[in-house]
Design a protein around this motif. Structure first.
Motif, short mmCIF file in Angstrom:
data_model
loop_
_atom_site.label_atom_id
_atom_site.label_comp_id
_atom_site.label_asym_id
_atom_site.label_seq_id
_atom_site.Cartn_x
_atom_site.Cartn_y
_atom_site.Cartn_z
N LYS A 37 118.58 26.50 -54.95
CA LYS A 37 117.36 26.39 -54.81
C LYS A 37 117.08 27.81 -54.75
N VAL A 38 115.22 27.61 -55.75
CA VAL A 38 114.16 28.02 -56.05
C VAL A 38 113.11 28.36 -55.49
N ILE A 39 112.23 28.14 -54.75
CA ILE A 39 110.63 28.39 -54.00
C ILE A 39 110.19 28.72 -54.68
N ILE A 40 108.97 28.68 -55.07
CA ILE A 40 107.56 29.55 -55.65
C ILE A 40 106.41 29.10 -54.83
N VAL A 41 105.65 30.17 -54.26
CA VAL A 41 104.61 30.69 -53.57
C VAL A 41 103.26 30.79 -55.05
N PRO A 42 103.07 30.15 -54.85
CA PRO A 42 101.44 30.66 -55.85
C PRO A 42 100.31 31.22 -55.00
N GLY A 43 99.65 32.30 -55.27
CA GLY A 43 98.24 32.96 -55.07
C GLY A 43 97.12 33.48 -55.64
N TYR A 44 96.08 33.71 -54.68
CA TYR A 44 95.05 33.88 -56.34
C TYR A 44 95.50 34.63 -57.18
N LEU A 74 103.89 34.59 -55.95
CA LEU A 74 103.07 35.29 -57.81
C LEU A 74 101.58 35.13 -56.64
N GLY A 75 101.55 36.74 -56.60
CA GLY A 75 100.03 36.80 -56.27
C GLY A 75 99.12 36.42 -54.87
N ALA A 76 100.33 36.18 -54.19
CA ALA A 76 100.19 35.75 -52.30
C ALA A 76 100.29 36.25 -51.70
N ASN A 77 99.57 37.23 -50.59
CA ASN A 77 99.53 38.35 -49.92
C ASN A 77 99.48 37.88 -48.58
N ASP A 78 98.56 37.50 -48.00
CA ASP A 78 98.39 37.41 -45.79
C ASP A 78 99.08 36.21 -45.49
N VAL A 79 99.47 35.19 -46.06
CA VAL A 79 99.89 33.82 -45.88
C VAL A 79 101.33 34.20 -45.99
N VAL A 80 102.07 35.21 -46.74
CA VAL A 80 103.90 36.12 -46.82
C VAL A 80 103.78 36.31 -45.86
N ASN A 81 102.85 37.19 -44.50
CA ASN A 81 103.64 38.70 -44.95
C ASN A 81 103.86 38.05 -43.25
N PRO A 82 104.86 39.20 -42.83
CA PRO A 82 106.19 38.73 -41.20
C PRO A 82 104.84 39.03 -40.80
N ALA A 83 104.50 40.00 -40.78
CA ALA A 83 103.49 40.66 -39.02
C ALA A 83 103.12 40.07 -38.51
N ALA A 84 102.60 38.47 -39.33
CA ALA A 84 102.32 37.79 -38.70
C ALA A 84 102.72 37.15 -37.73
#
Length: 474
Positions: free
Chosen positions: A316-323, A396-406
């Protein structure tokens, strides 16, 4: 047949096309046809507007032919510019174009208000029409200048945040001063007094300055919400001016755009777990990297081929696209890689954060352009629990939306914002051009996690290397 009956019937049909088109835009499968339907509604409304002008003014105004000629010239210039820019614009520049078009709509509403107020037509029709003209002018002017600032930020022509000491106090003074001038304009007009041209000019200048002052302090991570908010402003301004001109198409179109924009703004703010007022007034991302220095761990580099092989043998693979994916224009290569994984029997899904990219729906449009099937694209609330069962998650190119600091760091400006749980996957890979921070200026704790490896490079080139690595296994 009575011309007015034809006009009213055409306006009704245009309204139905607006509403039906908007309904079809709710799904990626029907969004394209929805845009076409709404577009035909707008064409009909524009044509009917000419009939409306002729019907009202054919006896009262001897220069109708000249006015319509000027309108045709303006319409031709607008259509030509929109067609050319729409064909030329890159997917990465689409947020800037949306912001610019929002501003143009608000500016048009403000221009109508200015004409009606300067000519005295609005004041002569009573207090209600005068108030609506003033409110539409205020909101439209704010949407115009604010959207232009948003465009400049998104296009890299302006610093992300510009703040003045006592910023909120300045904004409050500008707002109430503009309201006061609007009240003075309305009062003078309806009581039969002479309305000063200087007063009206100052009113619009203050409104334009207010739009700039409201937008310049807002950080880049909030731009999707800001674009949506100004979209709602534009719709509201157009609806108000529709009442002023007694134009049903403007009233209906403005109401539809305003209500849809308001709902989208509230949804976007909810997705960030913050009220809209917090977006506008909290100066998001002001401190940026506060508390970043105590992040534990270190970034670990990996080769693109290693990441590709890990995904090839995963279940199972999950892809997170970003800007960054949009910047590299790598969506087509990415889907080519996905098809190779699916051929191997890998369960591949896409995870979309509501504020990924630079505007609402940016990633959905990007993936649709590459032909990615809608049934493997999932929103945050539908897929977040799946990350814990994923063998590999790739960003791929995402940042803030995957930050555990949130989730964990109360000192972080993004604390409380729902994120995609990439850090909970067994193995995470992050494709990134360098070690820079995200658009909000916050360091990403995911990059330092034990189960995360960094694949450095342009997403287009990285995906090409991954494709070659997987093909070599066959």
């Amino acid at each position: 047949m009575d011309t007015s009956l034809i006009i009213e019937g055409a306006y009704f049909i245009a309204a139905l096309l607006f509403i039906y088109g908007l309904k079809r835009m709710a799904s990626p499968k029907t969004a394209r046809s929805g845009i076409v339907v709404a577009g035909w509604g707008m064409v009909l409304a524009v044509v009917v507007a000419f009939l409306y002008g002729l019907d009202v003014n054919e006896r009262a105004q001897p220069h109708v032919a000249l006015n319509l000629g000027l309108v045709m010239i303006a319409l031709g210039l607008g259509v030509g510019w929109a067609w050319y820019s729409g064909k030329k614009v890159a997917m990465t520049d689409m947020p800037q174009m949306v912001a610019l078009y929002n501003g143009m709509g608000g500016g048009a509403a403000a221009a109508i208000a200015a004409i009606e107020l300067f000519s005295g037509n609005a004041q002569s029709h009573g207090v209600v029409v005068s108030v609506l003209a003033v409110l539409g002018g205020l909101i439209g002017a704010v949407a115009l200048s604010g959207s232009l600032v948003a465009w400049a930020k998104l296009d890299g022509r302006m610093s992300k945040t510009i703040r003045l000491p006592g910023q909120q106090l300045i904004n409050a003074v500008l707002f109430f001063a503009a309201l006061g001038l609007g009240a003075a304009i309305t009062t003078a007009g309806v009581t039969g007094g002479e309305v000063s041209m200087l007063l009206i000019s100052l009113f619009f200048i203050l409104a334009l300055v207010l739009g700039v002052m409201l937008t310049t302090p807002i950080g880049g991570a909030d731009m999707p919400v800001v674009i949506s908010l100004y979209n709602a402003f534009t719709g509201l301004a157009v609806a108000f001016e529709g009442f002023v001109l007694q134009n049903p198409a403007m009233i209906i179109a403005g109401t539809v755009v305003g209500s849809a924009g308001t709902l989208l703004t509230l949804m976007m703010a909810k997705a960030m777990n913050r009220p809209v007022s917090n977006v506008i007034f909290s100066q998001f991302g002001e401190s940026g990297g506060e508390g970043d220095s105590d992040i534990e761990g270190s970034m670990k580099a990996a080769e693109a081929s290693d990441a590709a092989i890990a995904m090839y043998y995963a279940s199972k693979v999950i892809i997170v696209p970003g800007y960054g994916l949009a910047v590299a224009q790598a969506q087509h290569k990415l889907y080519e890689f996905v098809k190779l994984l699916q051929k191997q029997g890998v369960d591949v899904k896409f995870a979309i954060h509501p504020v990924a990219g630079r505007m609402p729906g940016h990633m959905n449009v990007l993936l649709a352009e590459a032909g990615v099937p809608y049934d493997i694209i999932h929103d945050l609330e539908d897929i977040n629990e799946d990350f814990a069962q994923a063998d590999v998650a790739i960003v791929l190119g995402a940042n803030d939306v995957v930050n555990p600091a949130a989730r964990t760091r109360k000192s972080s400006p993004i604390y409380g914002m729902p994120i995609l749980n990439v850090d909970m996957a067994h193995q995470a890979y992050v494709v990134k051009r360098g070690q820079g921070k995200g658009y909000s200026g916050v360091e990403n704790e995911l990059f330092y996690a034990e189960n995360t490896s960094m694949v450095y490079g342009d997403a287009q080139k990285v995906m090409a290397q991954m494709i070659e690595a997987v093909k070599s296994l066959g």
